[in-house]
Design a protein around this motif. Structure first.
Motif, PDB file in Angstrom:
ATOM      1  N   CYS A  56    -138.981 -39.474 -16.247  1.00  0.00           N
ATOM      2  CA  CYS A  56    -137.827 -40.297 -15.899  1.00  0.00           C
ATOM      3  C   CYS A  56    -137.358 -39.924 -14.495  1.00  0.00           C
ATOM      4  CB  CYS A  56    -136.703 -40.081 -16.912  1.00  0.00           C
ATOM      5  SG  CYS A  56    -135.189 -40.989 -16.523  1.00  0.00           S
ATOM      6  N   ASN A  57    -137.393 -40.878 -13.585  1.00  0.00           N
ATOM      7  CA  ASN A  57    -136.977 -40.621 -12.203  1.00  0.00           C
ATOM      8  C   ASN A  57    -135.478 -40.378 -12.095  1.00  0.00           C
ATOM      9  OD1 ASN A  57    -139.473 -41.039 -10.481  1.00  0.00           O
ATOM     10  ND2 ASN A  57    -139.482 -42.934 -11.671  1.00  0.00           N
ATOM     11  N   ASN A  58    -134.702 -41.008 -12.968  1.00  0.00           N
ATOM     12  CA  ASN A  58    -133.241 -40.890 -12.877  1.00  0.00           C
ATOM     13  C   ASN A  58    -132.750 -39.465 -13.063  1.00  0.00           C
ATOM     14  OD1 ASN A  58    -132.826 -43.548 -12.306  1.00  0.00           O
ATOM     15  ND2 ASN A  58    -131.985 -44.112 -14.304  1.00  0.00           N
ATOM     16  N   ASP A  59    -133.259 -38.787 -14.093  1.00  0.00           N
ATOM     17  CA  ASP A  59    -132.725 -37.462 -14.426  1.00  0.00           C
ATOM     18  C   ASP A  59    -133.713 -36.322 -14.233  1.00  0.00           C
ATOM     19  OD1 ASP A  59    -134.433 -37.702 -16.603  1.00  0.00           O
ATOM     20  OD2 ASP A  59    -132.836 -38.107 -18.042  1.00  0.00           O
ATOM     21  N   GLU A 109    -135.217 -47.377 -17.368  1.00  0.00           N
ATOM     22  CA  GLU A 109    -134.186 -46.685 -16.605  1.00  0.00           C
ATOM     23  C   GLU A 109    -133.231 -47.696 -15.969  1.00  0.00           C
ATOM     24  OE1 GLU A 109    -135.725 -43.456 -14.110  1.00  0.00           O
ATOM     25  OE2 GLU A 109    -137.698 -43.913 -14.936  1.00  0.00           O
ATOM     26  N   TYR A 110    -131.950 -47.339 -15.905  1.00  0.00           N
ATOM     27  CA  TYR A 110    -130.929 -48.218 -15.359  1.00  0.00           C
ATOM     28  C   TYR A 110    -130.220 -47.532 -14.197  1.00  0.00           C
ATOM     29  CZ  TYR A 110    -131.806 -50.505 -19.800  1.00  0.00           C
ATOM     30  OH  TYR A 110    -132.415 -51.103 -20.870  1.00  0.00           O
ATOM     31  N   THR A 111    -129.710 -48.333 -13.284  1.00  0.00           N
ATOM     32  CA  THR A 111    -129.106 -47.790 -12.064  1.00  0.00           C
ATOM     33  C   THR A 111    -127.862 -46.952 -12.331  1.00  0.00           C
ATOM     34  OG1 THR A 111    -127.880 -49.869 -11.776  1.00  0.00           O
ATOM     35  CG2 THR A 111    -129.991 -49.656 -10.615  1.00  0.00           C
ATOM     36  N   ASN A 112    -127.196 -47.164 -13.473  1.00  0.00           N
ATOM     37  CA  ASN A 112    -125.998 -46.373 -13.787  1.00  0.00           C
ATOM     38  C   ASN A 112    -126.344 -45.052 -14.475  1.00  0.00           C
ATOM     39  OD1 ASN A 112    -126.780 -47.220 -16.315  1.00  0.00           O
ATOM     40  ND2 ASN A 112    -124.750 -47.924 -16.944  1.00  0.00           N
ATOM     41  N   GLY A 113    -127.632 -44.762 -14.621  1.00  0.00           N
ATOM     42  CA  GLY A 113    -128.052 -43.508 -15.239  1.00  0.00           C
ATOM     43  C   GLY A 113    -128.399 -43.625 -16.714  1.00  0.00           C
ATOM     44  N   ASP A 114    -128.115 -44.766 -17.344  1.00  0.00           N
ATOM     45  CA  ASP A 114    -128.478 -44.959 -18.742  1.00  0.00           C
ATOM     46  C   ASP A 114    -130.005 -45.022 -18.878  1.00  0.00           C
ATOM     47  OD1 ASP A 114    -125.814 -45.055 -19.223  1.00  0.00           O
ATOM     48  OD2 ASP A 114    -125.764 -47.099 -20.000  1.00  0.00           O
ATOM     49  N   LEU A 115    -130.480 -44.761 -20.097  1.00  0.00           N
ATOM     50  CA  LEU A 115    -131.918 -44.715 -20.349  1.00  0.00           C
ATOM     51  C   LEU A 115    -132.211 -45.191 -21.759  1.00  0.00           C
ATOM     52  CD1 LEU A 115    -134.805 -43.629 -19.517  1.00  0.00           C
ATOM     53  CD2 LEU A 115    -134.112 -41.464 -20.578  1.00  0.00           C
ATOM     54  N   ASN A 139    -125.327 -42.273 -19.948  1.00  0.00           N
ATOM     55  CA  ASN A 139    -125.014 -41.272 -18.935  1.00  0.00           C
ATOM     56  C   ASN A 139    -123.522 -40.942 -18.880  1.00  0.00           C
ATOM     57  OD1 ASN A 139    -125.786 -39.594 -16.624  1.00  0.00           O
ATOM     58  ND2 ASN A 139    -124.690 -41.076 -15.386  1.00  0.00           N
TER      59      ASN A 139
END
Length: 217
Positions: A56-59, A109-115, A139
């Motif tokens: 996951c790129n976000n986290d 993955e979502y821009t607000n950090g949700d997954l 998130n």
């Protein structure tokens, strides 16, 4: 699977200090191999496939599945962070909701950090038909919640194929549509002749929920 640090990470079904598999790191530049985590039973064991490991790129976490281990010995959903070398069990599978994760993981993955973490379990509850699972990370509250969508069974009903016992990878389809959906395809048993067919489902990117009025019904 490649990490942004240029190294590759994968899992083995057996071996390691407990004989229950490992999560390893391979550095292609130095050609070095290092065990990062020994699966040990209560934290998960015997991961079946490297397709069940996704980054996951976000986290910055890898998310993965094991076929065995956990508090119920039916497998776990876990995450692992390379930079801190931390391993965490997210979901212990149980027979009521589903066991035997022998397929892959897909991440939304979502821009607000949700997954959204999507995966299938081959067997579940009294009918043994399996489930499609959506573990969602929010998130804003740092919380995981899991919803289960049961497969329907080994027969035709109202001229519609009923699916059961999903196996293999979940594949994301490259589609553009006005409903803002992410669409996926998988393979499951159909009919009573031990035959397999493809099914599809979608996840609404706004509600982040799996469509329940798809061919899974």
């Amino acid at each position: 699977m490649k990490h942004p640090n240029g190294k590759y990470y994968g899992m083995t079904y057996s071996g390691g200090s407990q004989g229950l598999g490992v999560l390893f790191e391979w550095n292609p530049i130095a050609n070095t191999y290092q065990v990062k985590h020994n699966f040990s039973g209560v934290g998960g064991s015997t991961p079946r496939s490297n397709a069940s490991l996704r980054y996951c790129n976000n986290d910055g976490y890898f998310y993965g599945l094991t076929e065995g281990g956990g508090t119920n010995n039916y497998g776990v959903l876990f995450r692992y962070k390379v930079t801190t070398n931390t391993y965490e069990v997210i979901n212990n599978f149980d027979y009521n909701n589903g066991i035997v994760p022998n397929g892959s993981v897909q991440l939304l993955e979502y821009t607000n950090g949700d997954l959204n973490i999507l995966y299938t379990l081959c067997l579940s509850n009294s009918n043994n038909w399996g489930t499609l699972c959506n573990t969602r990370y929010t998130n804003s509250t740092a919380a995981f919640t899991t919803t289960y969508h049961s497969f329907s069974g080994l027969y035709f009903y109202n001229n519609t194929m009923q699916f059961s016992n999903p196996k293999g990878e979940i594949i994301r389809l490259k589609t553009n549509n006005s409903n803002n959906d992410a669409q996926f395809m998988g393979m499951a048993k159909v009919g009573s002749q031990n035959l397999y067919a493809l099914y599809s489902f979608a996840v609404n990117k706004l509600t982040k929920q799996i469509y329940t009025n798809t061919s899974l019904n």
